[in-house]
Write an enzyme that holds these catalytic residues in place. Structure first.
Site, PDB file in Angstrom:
ATOM      1  N   ARG A 152       0.835  -1.206   0.000  1.00 41.72           N
ATOM      2  CA  ARG A 152       0.000   0.000   0.000  1.00 41.72           C
ATOM      3  C   ARG A 152       0.868   1.254   0.000  1.00 41.72           C
ATOM      4  O   ARG A 152       0.606   2.212  -0.740  1.00 41.72           O
ATOM      5  CB  ARG A 152      -0.927  -0.023   1.216  1.00 41.72           C
ATOM      6  CG  ARG A 152      -2.063  -1.027   1.080  1.00 41.72           C
ATOM      7  CD  ARG A 152      -2.797  -1.281   2.379  1.00 41.72           C
ATOM      8  NE  ARG A 152      -4.063  -1.995   2.145  1.00 41.72           N
ATOM      9  CZ  ARG A 152      -4.750  -2.628   3.084  1.00 41.72           C
ATOM     10  NH1 ARG A 152      -4.290  -2.647   4.336  1.00 41.72           N
ATOM     11  NH2 ARG A 152      -5.879  -3.241   2.796  1.00 41.72           N
ATOM     12  N   HIS A 176       0.329  -4.539  12.931  1.00 39.54           N
ATOM     13  CA  HIS A 176      -0.609  -4.322  11.830  1.00 39.54           C
ATOM     14  C   HIS A 176      -1.774  -3.495  12.358  1.00 39.54           C
ATOM     15  O   HIS A 176      -2.870  -3.989  12.572  1.00 39.54           O
ATOM     16  CB  HIS A 176      -1.103  -5.676  11.307  1.00 39.54           C
ATOM     17  CG  HIS A 176      -1.949  -5.582  10.075  1.00 39.54           C
ATOM     18  ND1 HIS A 176      -1.598  -4.832   8.970  1.00 39.54           N
ATOM     19  CD2 HIS A 176      -3.132  -6.171   9.761  1.00 39.54           C
ATOM     20  CE1 HIS A 176      -2.530  -4.968   8.041  1.00 39.54           C
ATOM     21  NE2 HIS A 176      -3.479  -5.772   8.499  1.00 39.54           N
TER      22      HIS A 176
END
EC number: 1.1.1.37
Length: 317
Positions: A152, A176
């Site tokens: 990303r 995360h």
């Protein structure tokens, strides 16, 4: 030479894409487990029927019995509830802990020699729980987060600079979650520092920094951005592709250096917790953890991220 076997636990959106990608790349025979009768069978039949169209030949099976995962070389776990708008990954911990406990017991009993890649959220807690219940060596139980978070970050950099994403190199560390650590200092385009290119583009160091900070912020919230747009679920193409890259590196002994949620034993100053770091993934799972020096700012962000992981894991007990 016997074919490899990949077991997918969870027949939802991610599971379906995982099965298709594993088949397309002919990584081995694939079995999909889900508790809903007919769901994994239907998805696997649907994918199997286009083998002649897509040019793959492997055995695909859907099942409601853990016994069918016996002999699996790699197990990828996606089982659990997805996020809904307004939820953080951490909001899922109570319900998904119960699901993961059942899943890990099924893996332990039926695929005791498998490598396990966990995708289920909250990732850092779920991979910790999976390893604890299976009792598998740490090198054989890992989590997928960093490959996707890094992808990303690379995507946003490529869009900003108008370059091919294939030529962007960037990585995230840590948990995360909202405290992940995109490494700005190491981000580059074919070896050229991204910050240097941003400064050249905007002819203003302050503006370049502002643009980078916006990309870092978007990277941290990228999963939530998808959730908010979909409204009925969370990302599924990108997590599946990321996990398949990890599985392929293990199955083919590629020795890829991939950001992996791995168990640390002193690396980066962390001991006894699963955290995202660059790892060499090969036939033995995590074969190396590549440790390097962080500057003061990066270390502070890493410490904050690790603290969030510790708090998350602690809330599970």
């Amino acid at each position: 030479m016997a074919r490899k076997k990949i077991a997918l636990i969870g027949g939802g959106q991610i599971g379906g894409v995982l099965a298709q990608l594993a088949a397309l790349r002919e990584l081995g025979d694939v079995v999909m487990f889900d508790i809903v009768e007919g769901l994994p069978q239907g998805k696997m039949l649907d994918i199997a029927e286009v083998g002649s169209v897509d040019g793959f030949d492997c055995n695909l099976k859907g099942t409601n019995s853990y016994e069918d995962i016996k002999g699996a070389d790699v197990v990828i776990v996606t089982a659990g509830l997805p996020r809904k708008p307004g939820m953080s990954r951490d909001d899922l911990i109570e319900v998904n802990s119960k699901i993961m406990t059942s899943v890990a017991e099924g893996i332990k009993a039926n695929a005791p020699n498998a490598f396990v890649i966990v995708i289920s959220n909250p990732l850092d807690a779920m991979v910790t729980l999976c390893q604890k219940i299976t009792g598998f060596p740490y090198n054989r139980v890992i989590g997928q987060a960093g490959v996707l978070d890094s992808a990303r970050f690379k995507t946003f950099i490529a869009w900003e600079l108008g370059v091919s994403v294939k030529d962007v190199n960037a990585m995230t560390l840590g948990g995360h979650g909202d405290d992940m650590v995109p490494l700005v200092r190491y981000a580059s385009v074919n070896g050229i520092p991204v910050m240097e290119l941003l400064e050249k583009k905007y002819k203003d160091k302050a503006k370049a920094k502002e643009v980078m900070e916006a990309m870092v912020k978007r990277t941290r919230g990228a999963g939530g951005e998808v959730v908010a747009l979909l409204k009925t679920g969370s990302a599924f193409y990108s997590p599946a592709s990321s996990a398949i890259q990890m599985a392929e590196s293990i199955l083919k002994d590629q020795k890829r250096v991939l950001p992996t949620c791995a168990h640390l034993n002193g690396e980066f100053g962390v001991k006894g917790f699963y955290v995202g770091v660059p790892c060499v993934l090969g036939e033995n799972g995590v074969e190396q953890i590549l440790e390097f020096e962080l500057d003061a700012e990066e270390q502070a962000m890493m410490d904050k991220s690790v603290a969030a992981v510790k708090e998350l894991v602690g809330s599970m007990k």
